[in-house]
Write a protein that holds these residues in place. Structure first.
Motif, short mmCIF file in Angstrom:
data_model
loop_
_atom_site.label_atom_id
_atom_site.label_comp_id
_atom_site.label_asym_id
_atom_site.label_seq_id
_atom_site.Cartn_x
_atom_site.Cartn_y
_atom_site.Cartn_z
N GLY A 33 -41.78 -71.48 37.96
CA GLY A 33 -42.83 -72.29 38.57
C GLY A 33 -44.13 -72.22 37.79
O GLY A 33 -44.79 -73.25 37.57
N VAL A 34 -44.52 -71.03 37.36
CA VAL A 34 -45.76 -70.89 36.57
C VAL A 34 -45.63 -71.62 35.24
O VAL A 34 -46.57 -72.29 34.80
CB VAL A 34 -46.09 -69.39 36.37
N THR A 35 -44.46 -71.54 34.62
CA THR A 35 -44.24 -72.26 33.36
C THR A 35 -44.33 -73.76 33.55
O THR A 35 -44.99 -74.46 32.77
CB THR A 35 -42.86 -71.88 32.78
N LEU A 36 -43.69 -74.28 34.61
CA LEU A 36 -43.77 -75.72 34.88
C LEU A 36 -45.19 -76.15 35.21
O LEU A 36 -45.63 -77.21 34.77
CB LEU A 36 -42.83 -76.09 36.02
N LEU A 37 -45.89 -75.33 35.95
CA LEU A 37 -47.27 -75.64 36.28
C LEU A 37 -48.14 -75.65 35.02
O LEU A 37 -48.98 -76.53 34.84
CB LEU A 37 -47.82 -74.63 37.28
N PHE A 38 -47.92 -74.69 34.17
CA PHE A 38 -48.66 -74.63 32.90
C PHE A 38 -48.39 -75.88 32.07
O PHE A 38 -49.33 -76.50 31.54
CB PHE A 38 -48.25 -73.37 32.12
N LEU A 39 -47.13 -76.28 31.99
CA LEU A 39 -46.79 -77.50 31.23
C LEU A 39 -47.41 -78.74 31.86
O LEU A 39 -47.92 -79.62 31.16
CB LEU A 39 -45.28 -77.66 31.14
N VAL A 71 -55.65 -83.98 42.23
CA VAL A 71 -54.78 -84.41 43.33
C VAL A 71 -53.32 -84.34 42.86
O VAL A 71 -52.44 -83.82 43.56
CB VAL A 71 -55.15 -85.82 43.81
N TRP A 72 -53.07 -84.86 41.65
CA TRP A 72 -51.72 -84.84 41.10
C TRP A 72 -51.24 -83.40 40.89
O TRP A 72 -50.11 -83.06 41.23
CB TRP A 72 -51.71 -85.60 39.76
N LEU A 73 -52.09 -82.55 40.38
CA LEU A 73 -51.71 -81.16 40.11
C LEU A 73 -51.42 -80.40 41.40
O LEU A 73 -50.42 -79.68 41.49
CB LEU A 73 -52.81 -80.46 39.31
N PHE A 74 -52.26 -80.55 42.42
CA PHE A 74 -52.00 -79.87 43.70
C PHE A 74 -50.76 -80.42 44.39
O PHE A 74 -50.01 -79.67 45.01
CB PHE A 74 -53.22 -79.94 44.62
N SER A 75 -50.50 -81.71 44.27
CA SER A 75 -49.27 -82.30 44.81
C SER A 75 -48.06 -81.73 44.07
O SER A 75 -47.02 -81.44 44.68
CB SER A 75 -49.29 -83.82 44.67
N PHE A 76 -48.19 -81.57 42.78
CA PHE A 76 -47.11 -80.98 41.97
C PHE A 76 -46.84 -79.54 42.41
O PHE A 76 -45.69 -79.13 42.55
CB PHE A 76 -47.50 -81.03 40.48
N ILE A 77 -47.89 -78.79 42.67
CA ILE A 77 -47.73 -77.39 43.11
C ILE A 77 -47.02 -77.33 44.45
O ILE A 77 -46.10 -76.53 44.64
CB ILE A 77 -49.11 -76.69 43.19
N ILE A 78 -47.42 -78.15 45.39
CA ILE A 78 -46.79 -78.16 46.72
C ILE A 78 -45.33 -78.57 46.62
O ILE A 78 -44.46 -77.94 47.22
CB ILE A 78 -47.58 -79.06 47.67
N LEU A 80 -43.40 -78.30 44.03
CA LEU A 80 -42.70 -77.24 43.32
C LEU A 80 -42.38 -76.07 44.25
O LEU A 80 -41.27 -75.52 44.23
CB LEU A 80 -43.55 -76.76 42.14
N MET A 81 -43.33 -75.71 45.10
CA MET A 81 -43.09 -74.62 46.05
C MET A 81 -41.95 -74.94 47.00
O MET A 81 -41.05 -74.13 47.21
CB MET A 81 -44.36 -74.31 46.84
N PHE A 82 -41.95 -76.15 47.56
CA PHE A 82 -40.88 -76.52 48.48
C PHE A 82 -39.53 -76.62 47.78
O PHE A 82 -38.51 -76.23 48.33
CB PHE A 82 -41.21 -77.83 49.20
N ALA A 83 -39.53 -77.13 46.55
CA ALA A 83 -38.28 -77.22 45.79
C ALA A 83 -37.72 -75.84 45.49
O ALA A 83 -36.51 -75.61 45.64
CB ALA A 83 -38.51 -77.99 44.49
N LEU A 84 -38.56 -74.92 45.09
CA LEU A 84 -38.08 -73.57 44.78
C LEU A 84 -37.61 -72.84 46.02
O LEU A 84 -36.63 -72.10 45.99
CB LEU A 84 -39.16 -72.78 44.05
N ILE A 85 -38.28 -73.03 47.14
CA ILE A 85 -37.84 -72.41 48.39
C ILE A 85 -36.48 -72.97 48.79
O ILE A 85 -35.58 -72.23 49.20
CB ILE A 85 -38.88 -72.62 49.50
N LYS A 86 -36.29 -74.26 48.65
CA LYS A 86 -35.02 -74.89 49.01
C LYS A 86 -33.90 -74.41 48.10
O LYS A 86 -32.79 -74.12 48.55
CB LYS A 86 -35.16 -76.42 48.94
N VAL A 87 -34.20 -74.31 46.81
CA VAL A 87 -33.18 -73.92 45.85
C VAL A 87 -32.80 -72.45 46.00
O VAL A 87 -31.63 -72.09 45.92
CB VAL A 87 -33.66 -74.21 44.41
N THR A 88 -33.77 -71.58 46.22
CA THR A 88 -33.49 -70.15 46.20
C THR A 88 -33.04 -69.58 47.53
O THR A 88 -32.31 -68.61 47.55
CB THR A 88 -34.74 -69.37 45.77
N ASP A 89 -33.47 -70.13 48.64
CA ASP A 89 -33.17 -69.60 49.97
C ASP A 89 -33.47 -68.11 50.01
O ASP A 89 -32.62 -67.27 50.29
CB ASP A 89 -31.72 -69.87 50.35
#
Length: 170
Positions: A33-39, A71-78, A80-89
């Protein structure tokens, strides 16, 4: 379902192993997530300021000086968080609570469905209770072989995280 009883030392070690795996998974996906956010934050800036003049770059929607970039960056963060929570359980905090209380439960019911997730490292079992509610239980030691929907099973599990400590076919 019976009352909750205390875990044995062996069951405590199995739960600690599940916690260790979840901690590794949490760390791995945090780094992704940090890597994707950095990119997502740096690459548009590099592109804008190397290809355009600074005045043109500052007027772009992808410039850090524009509110739409944030706005785009904070939307991306939110997202990303939901996607990672869904993927990892991730069940990290409920496992920690189980290690504090050391309580386990016992249930006997038919299997509703079986799901294998996280690259065959975890098997999720859905049980339909007598009340009609469905509960999800987690086998953290890889793919569980030989179990099919409709089979009657007896599951010993950690109370809060519902991680399966032992499972027996009836």
């Amino acid at each position: 379902m019976s009352d909750y009883t205390f875990m044995t030392t062996e069951e405590n070690f199995l739960l600690r192993e599940a916690l260790k795996k979840n901690k590794q998974q949490l760390t791995k996906f945090f780094l992704v997530g940090v890597t994707l956010l950095f990119l997502a934050a740096i690459v548009p800036q590099l592109y804008l300021y190397t290809r355009h003049t600074s005045i043109d770059a500052d007027q772009s929607k992808f410039s850090y000086t524009n509110i739409w970039f944030w706005v785009w960056l904070f939307s991306f963060i939110i997202a990303l968080m939901f996607a990672l929570i869904k993927v990892t359980d991730i069940r990290y905090w409920s496992i920690k609570k189980d290690l504090t209380t050391l309580q386990k439960g016992l249930i006997q019911a038919p299997l509703e469905a079986i799901y294998v997730e996280n690259n065959d490292t975890q098997t999720n079992l859905s049980i339909k209770l007598e009340t009609g509610r469905k509960r999800l239980f987690y086998w953290m030691r890889g793919q569980l072989e030989g179990y099919r929907a409709g089979q009657e099973v007896e599951i010993s599990y950690a109370r809060y995280s519902r991680i399966i400590i032992s499972i027996i076919r009836k």
